[in-house]
Scaffold this motif. Structure first.
Motif, PDB file in Angstrom:
ATOM      1  N   ASP A 222       0.825  -1.212   0.000  1.00  0.00           N
ATOM      2  CA  ASP A 222       0.000   0.000   0.000  1.00  0.00           C
ATOM      3  C   ASP A 222       0.857   1.259   0.000  1.00  0.00           C
ATOM      4  O   ASP A 222       0.533   2.256  -0.647  1.00  0.00           O
ATOM      5  N   TYR A 239      -3.723  -3.474 -12.700  1.00  0.00           N
ATOM      6  CA  TYR A 239      -4.548  -2.486 -12.009  1.00  0.00           C
ATOM      7  C   TYR A 239      -3.669  -1.320 -11.579  1.00  0.00           C
ATOM      8  O   TYR A 239      -2.608  -1.517 -10.990  1.00  0.00           O
ATOM      9  N   GLY A 241      -2.746   1.753  -9.180  1.00  0.00           N
ATOM     10  CA  GLY A 241      -2.984   2.121  -7.782  1.00  0.00           C
ATOM     11  C   GLY A 241      -2.203   1.228  -6.849  1.00  0.00           C
ATOM     12  O   GLY A 241      -1.430   0.364  -7.281  1.00  0.00           O
ATOM     13  N   ASN A 242      -2.407   1.420  -5.555  1.00  0.00           N
ATOM     14  CA  ASN A 242      -1.698   0.592  -4.570  1.00  0.00           C
ATOM     15  C   ASN A 242      -2.478  -0.693  -4.304  1.00  0.00           C
ATOM     16  O   ASN A 242      -3.450  -0.997  -5.018  1.00  0.00           O
ATOM     17  N   SER A 244      -4.543  -1.634  -1.854  1.00  0.00           N
ATOM     18  CA  SER A 244      -5.950  -1.456  -1.478  1.00  0.00           C
ATOM     19  C   SER A 244      -6.799  -1.102  -2.685  1.00  0.00           C
ATOM     20  O   SER A 244      -7.932  -1.577  -2.825  1.00  0.00           O
ATOM     21  N   ASP A 245      -6.258  -0.240  -3.568  1.00  0.00           N
ATOM     22  CA  ASP A 245      -6.974   0.092  -4.807  1.00  0.00           C
ATOM     23  C   ASP A 245      -7.203  -1.163  -5.636  1.00  0.00           C
ATOM     24  O   ASP A 245      -8.291  -1.406  -6.158  1.00  0.00           O
ATOM     25  N   TYR A 246      -6.129  -1.957  -5.761  1.00  0.00           N
ATOM     26  CA  TYR A 246      -6.229  -3.203  -6.532  1.00  0.00           C
ATOM     27  C   TYR A 246      -7.277  -4.136  -5.934  1.00  0.00           C
ATOM     28  O   TYR A 246      -8.112  -4.696  -6.653  1.00  0.00           O
ATOM     29  N   GLN A 248      -9.829  -3.566  -4.106  1.00  0.00           N
ATOM     30  CA  GLN A 248     -11.190  -3.063  -4.320  1.00  0.00           C
ATOM     31  C   GLN A 248     -11.615  -3.249  -5.771  1.00  0.00           C
ATOM     32  O   GLN A 248     -12.721  -3.726  -6.054  1.00  0.00           O
ATOM     33  N   LYS A 249     -10.721  -2.883  -6.707  1.00  0.00           N
ATOM     34  CA  LYS A 249     -11.057  -3.001  -8.133  1.00  0.00           C
ATOM     35  C   LYS A 249     -11.200  -4.453  -8.564  1.00  0.00           C
ATOM     36  O   LYS A 249     -12.118  -4.810  -9.305  1.00  0.00           O
TER      37      LYS A 249
END
Length: 639
Positions: A222, A239, A241-242, A244-246, A248-249
């Motif tokens: 993260d 993906y 982002g970090n 957490s972004d990954y 979620q996506k």
């Protein structure tokens, strides 16, 4: 673009590992490669490093760019010391400095006519030396070694006397000071304590080059990465982002695919019912309409049900009896090894239902405390008491509780003689030991496999007080998340040591920081600890260690924030459990309906009107239940 992987495929015999994996890395980009154990992450890094050849595809590295690689396991040969080994990464700078010193000596005796050309070469060399930070390389090497938890007294230790973890840290230090254009790191946070991991995060964030990471440390990912390459079912997905972004996506992508599949299946089922109803009217117009619908249905491109990796543990922890409110009382505990004092006169309590994380730097005595509580080691002074009806379940990171000469079946059966072989196989299967795996010797298992076996035994123990030493070591991210969920659902009490800050953040309700030989208490998770650490430790030092530290760490606004966070986490966990249970029911009903269809096709059933009626009633009932479950699943997914 500094590096590109295009359509990389790799198999070992008949086992496909990577299929058409593609991604690229930009200059200065920080990229994580994630996936379950065995997904092919380390294989991919070895292909990038040309240690393995791909079956298909190519790896393209920009011209004149350098690349450095840290594998999980390192062997350092030779008789050099820790400092000398890392300093060797600066050999080019050291040789350059030696040439400068030699030229400075030489210029004292130069004839006049050669001075101008000589000084031109000298200043050119001096400029290159300065541009490459030649004046700071000694302090850089020292800073990196200290950042990776080597004290100055360890700089002169011969590398041949180091442990495997220390050798890995030396190799990491050597790689970092060599400053390649691209750094490849395979599990770099293994063997690092929390402070060293934080230092490495900052180093990589500010690194003037690209980084490709394989790590199960989600907090670390993260903080560092800006792109995630997921390897799942042998294929890749990218993906931005970090972590957490990954997460979620990727969850949204999987959810959308699953929803699309269920929606389509429901529509197909509805259309089939309409077609059957039209045919049952047995009229020319209704039959034509049914045939028209059949043609349209045949043109539908049927979606495949989204697959999931078959590598997630199935873990449920349940205490056999409820303990008293006071679970553990530690009073005046002290321990030293020779002149090295680990901790002195520490006291703390653990109440029923708490999940307490014991954190601190390597060598502060965290594991020793757990061993004292499990009567594996003795304290020098002080004592501890367990409350009423407390039954400890201990997870030992060194796996000393396992018997290396036994098979997996014997390891479980000897500790739990009342279990049937079927039950033992079922438990081992839940922890990813299938078929002939159960007859392997414990001594032949990898570290990760032994960890899973220990967790299986822990699940069977029905303890109400779990004492866990680095339980996430060797677990992949999905397995760590399953363990987190199991602990969050657990109705007993937990005391654990971990360097996995993401795990601590999700699992802990309280943190004990073992620092300076003393314990400082924080009521909250890891984020809360970071927020309050500086204030709490200052107050502790000013009070001479006598302050009631929970007052510092538990101000009113902090309590409100923490309570809100816990309520939201509880709501999300409840929703996730309901979604999972609903999906399991949907799968069960679909399987039963398929069985009913097969029953209808049997000749002996076709002539048995009573049986036909019974099956039809069950089919009607289950179809209605399935329809309700689809709606429930959609509502839960959208809430």
């Amino acid at each position: 673009m500094i590096l590109a992987c295009q359509s990389i495929s790799k198999s070992f015999g008949t086992d496909a590992v990577l299929k058409q994996v593609s991604f690229h890395v930009e200059e200065y980009e920080k990229v994580a490669v994630v996936g379950i154990n065995g997904a092919g992450k380390s294989t991919l890094l070895k292909i990038i490093m040309k240690e393995l050849a791909p079956d298909e595809g190519i790896v393209t590295l920009e011209k004149n760019k350098t690349i450095g690689y840290l594998a999980q396991h390192q062997e350092i040969a030779g008789h050099s010391t820790v400092y000398e080994e890392v300093l060797e990464a600066k050999r080019e700078i050291i040789d350059m400095e030696a040439r400068i010193r030699a030229m400075e000596e030489e210029m004292q005796t130069l004839p006049g006519e050669d001075v101008d050309a000589f000084m031109t070469r000298y200043h050119r060399l001096l400029d290159t030396f300065e541009a490459r930070d030649g004046y700071s390389y000694v302090s850089e090497v020292t800073g990196v070694l200290k950042g990776l938890d080597f004290s100055e007294s360890e700089f002169d230790k011969p590398c041949g006397t180091l442990s495997g973890g220390q050798k890995t840290r030396v190799s990491l230090a050597k790689l970092l000071v060599s400053r390649p254009d691209i750094i490849l790191l395979d599990e770099p946070t293994n063997h690092l304590d929390i402070e060293s991991i934080s230092w490495l995060e900052t180093f990589l964030q500010n690194y003037k080059g690209a980084v490709i990471l394989v790590s199960h440390d989600r907090y670390f990912l993260d903080r560092v990465v800006t792109k995630v390459v997921e390897i799942s079912l042998h294929r890749s997905a990218v993906y931005v982002g970090n972590y957490s972004d990954y997460a979620q996506k990727a969850a949204k992508v999987r959810e959308d695919r699953l929803r699309a599949y269920y929606n389509q299946q429901r529509e197909i089922h509805r259309q089939e019912e309409v077609i059957e109803k039209l045919k049952s009217f047995n009229r020319e117009k209704s039959i034509k309409r049914a045939e028209s619908r059949e043609k349209l249905l045949a043109k539908v491109e049927v979606l495949e049900k989204p697959q999931e990796e078959k590598s997630e543990m199935n873990m449920t922890l349940k205490p056999a009896v409820v303990s008293g409110k006071d679970v553990l009382m530690v009073e005046g505990l002290s321990k030293a090894f020779g002149s090295k004092v680990l901790f002195r006169d520490i006291s703390f309590e653990v109440k029923r239902g708490e999940r307490v994380a014991l954190i601190g730097q390597n060598g502060t005595g965290k594991t020793t405390i757990l061993k004292i509580l499990n009567q594996i080691a003795d304290a020098d002074d002080g004592c501890f008491r367990l409350g009423s009806n407390v039954k400890i379940g201990y997870y030992d990171q060194e796996q000393q509780q396992l018997h290396m000469e036994k098979t997996l079946m014997e390891e479980i059966a000897d500790d739990y003689p009342n279990l049937t072989q079927t039950r033992i196989r079922s438990v081992l299967t839940a922890f990813l030991f299938t078929e002939d795996d159960v007859f392997k010797r414990v001594g032949d298992l990898s570290g990760g496999e032994r960890g899973r076996l220990s967790l299986a035994k822990l699940m069977l123990s029905e303890a109400n007080f779990l004492v866990l030493d680095e339980p996430t070591n060797h677990l992949d991210i999905p397995s760590r998340e399953i363990l987190e969920e199991a602990l969050n659902r657990y109705e007993g009490t937990v005391l654990f040591v971990s360097h996995d800050r993401y795990f601590i953040n999700r699992a802990a309700t309280r943190i004990l920081n073992l620092t300076g030989g003393q314990v400082i208490n924080y009521i909250g998770n890891y984020d809360y600890y970071l927020e309050k650490r500086e204030t709490a430790e200052k107050a502790y030092l000013l009070s001479g260690g006598d302050a009631a530290l929970t007052e510092t760490a538990e101000d009113s606004s902090g309590k409100a924030d923490w309570k809100a966070r816990k309520e939201e986490q509880s709501r999300l966990r409840k929703r996730e459990n309901q979604i999972r249970q609903t999906e399991e029911k949907i799968n069960d009903l679909e399987q039963r309906l398929a069985e009913i269809d097969r029953e209808f096709a049997k000749p002996e059933v076709a002539t048995n009107s009573a049986r036909l009626g019974e099956l039809h009633r069950e089919q009607t009932k289950l179809s209605a239940e399935l329809e309700e479950l689809y709606i429930k699943w959609e509502n839960l997914s959208e809430s």
